[in-house]
Scaffold this active site. Structure first.
Site, PDB file in Angstrom:
ATOM      1  N   THR A 187       0.877  -1.157   0.000  1.00 34.96           N
ATOM      2  CA  THR A 187       0.000   0.000   0.000  1.00 34.96           C
ATOM      3  C   THR A 187       0.920   1.214   0.000  1.00 34.96           C
ATOM      4  O   THR A 187       2.078   1.100   0.368  1.00 34.96           O
ATOM      5  CB  THR A 187      -0.799   0.054   1.321  1.00 34.96           C
ATOM      6  OG1 THR A 187      -1.220  -1.259   1.646  1.00 34.96           O
ATOM      7  CG2 THR A 187      -1.979   0.981   1.229  1.00 34.96           C
ATOM      8  N   VAL A 216     -11.003  -7.422  -1.325  1.00 36.38           N
ATOM      9  CA  VAL A 216     -10.709  -6.091  -0.786  1.00 36.38           C
ATOM     10  C   VAL A 216      -9.853  -6.273   0.461  1.00 36.38           C
ATOM     11  O   VAL A 216     -10.162  -7.124   1.313  1.00 36.38           O
ATOM     12  CB  VAL A 216     -12.005  -5.331  -0.420  1.00 36.38           C
ATOM     13  CG1 VAL A 216     -11.678  -3.985   0.204  1.00 36.38           C
ATOM     14  CG2 VAL A 216     -12.868  -5.146  -1.661  1.00 36.38           C
ATOM     15  N   GLY A 240      -3.556  -7.335   3.911  1.00 39.74           N
ATOM     16  CA  GLY A 240      -4.847  -6.861   4.403  1.00 39.74           C
ATOM     17  C   GLY A 240      -5.573  -7.882   5.259  1.00 39.74           C
ATOM     18  O   GLY A 240      -6.203  -7.523   6.262  1.00 39.74           O
TER      19      GLY A 240
HETATM   20  N1  GLY Z   1      -2.523  -3.654   2.271  1.00 42.69           N
HETATM   21  C1  GLY Z   1      -3.025  -3.775   0.986  1.00 42.69           C
HETATM   22  C2  GLY Z   1      -3.929  -4.886   0.812  1.00 42.69           C
HETATM   23  O1  GLY Z   1      -3.818  -5.900   1.491  1.00 42.69           O
HETATM   24  O2  GLY Z   1      -4.779  -4.795  -0.042  1.00 42.69           O
END
Ligand code: GLY
Length: 304
Positions: A187, A216, A240
């Protein structure tokens, strides 16, 4: 006419993604400088955070905007982005495919009656607002993708802590599942403090590679990848699926609320995540500005 806002008390921290090479720190410094310049023009820390993330989205080395990773089909890109500040502005987008700068779309969502738009609706809003469409897939993006394909091997977990067979069972692409040795999950982000005591955060990502279509991560989820409150702003980077389980950004903000020194709060947040999952945090408070990661993570910082 532009005002010349005073920088004393201003702070910005930027990051280019947990696990990204430290050589990319020049991009993070550029982002921080751009954020500061924007702040001097408008006096709004949210403008500064958005300006910083825009720089990352235009730098193809980073997994955001024009540098976003391709999905395994070699054609699809799905991007997430978000903004939040202490003036009550909150906006996020997820699964967007055809926007050059997702951070501008996330910022625009904050002016709608909603806080999160996904997929086709978000892409349509971008068109309605006249935001630029995504550029054609670049050679660099294809090279990155080709490298990933070359590294395909089922023996190494796709994501730390996640069994490869999960993907095998639920795969939703037309292309057959192939499992990579290395994966992307970076990110980019920025946190900003303005001299008048306001805070802002902005983040953007091309998501993880590989991933199921429609996946997502934390970047679009308030309290997970980002959070801003009266005591500061926090942004997270990493896998994420790990970050959301701990609502990492809000959890770290909670440590700040308890009065914990910032570096200690960030370290404690990183400690919540399974080792092996690259994770990073940046944050600003009324008196501090810091970053912390369990791996290499390029960052930029300006404190005045
Ligand atoms: N940190 C970015 C994602 O996992 O989408």
């Amino acid at each position: 006419m532009q005002k010349n806002h005073k920088p004393q008390g201003f702070a910005i921290v930027t990051h280019g993604g947990a696990g990204e090479p430290l050589e990319f720190a020049d991009g993070c410094a550029n982002a921080a400088r751009s954020g500061r310049a924007r702040f001097l023009e408008t006096g709004d820390p949210l403008d500064a955070a958005v300006a910083a993330v825009l720089v990352f989205e235009e730098d193809e080395r980073f997994n955001a905007g024009t540098g976003s990773v391709l999905c395994l089909d070699g054609a699809t890109i799905e991007m997430d982005a978000s903004i939040m500040d202490t003036r009550g502005r909150l906006g996020a987008i997820a699964g967007v495919r055809d926007v050059r700068n997702p951070i501008l779309l996330a910022r625009a969502v904050a002016d709608t009656p909603h806080v999160l738009l996904v997929g086709e609706g978000a892409d349509r809003l971008a068109r309605a607002l006249g935001l630029e469409a995504a550029r054609p897939v670049s050679d660099k993006q294809r090279e990155k993708h080709a490298k990933l394909l070359k590294e395909l091997a089922g023996s190494v977990p796709l994501m730390p802590g996640i069994d490869n067979r999960m993907f095998d069972r639920f795969w939703n692409y037309k292309t057959p599942l192939q499992l990579p040795k290395s994966a992307a999950h970076d990110t980019v982000g920025a946190v900003v403090r303005s001299p008048d005591g306001h805070f802002a955060v902005a983040g953007s990502t091309g998501g993880s590679a590989p991933s199921l279509l429609g996946r997502v991560g934390d970047t679009a989820i308030v309290g997970s990848g980002f959070y801003a409150g009266p005591l500061g702003a926090v942004a997270a980077t990493g896998v994420g699926e790990h970050i959301v389980r701990h609502m990492l950004a809000r959890t770290v903000y909670g440590y700040i609320e308890e009065g914990m020194p910032l570096q200690q709060a960030l370290q404690r947040g990183i400690g919540l995540i399974d080792r092996g999952a690259d994770t990073g945090l940046i944050a600003v408070t009324k008196t501090e500005a810091a970053s912390c990661s369990n791996t290499h993570m390029p960052t930029g910082k300006i404190v005045q």
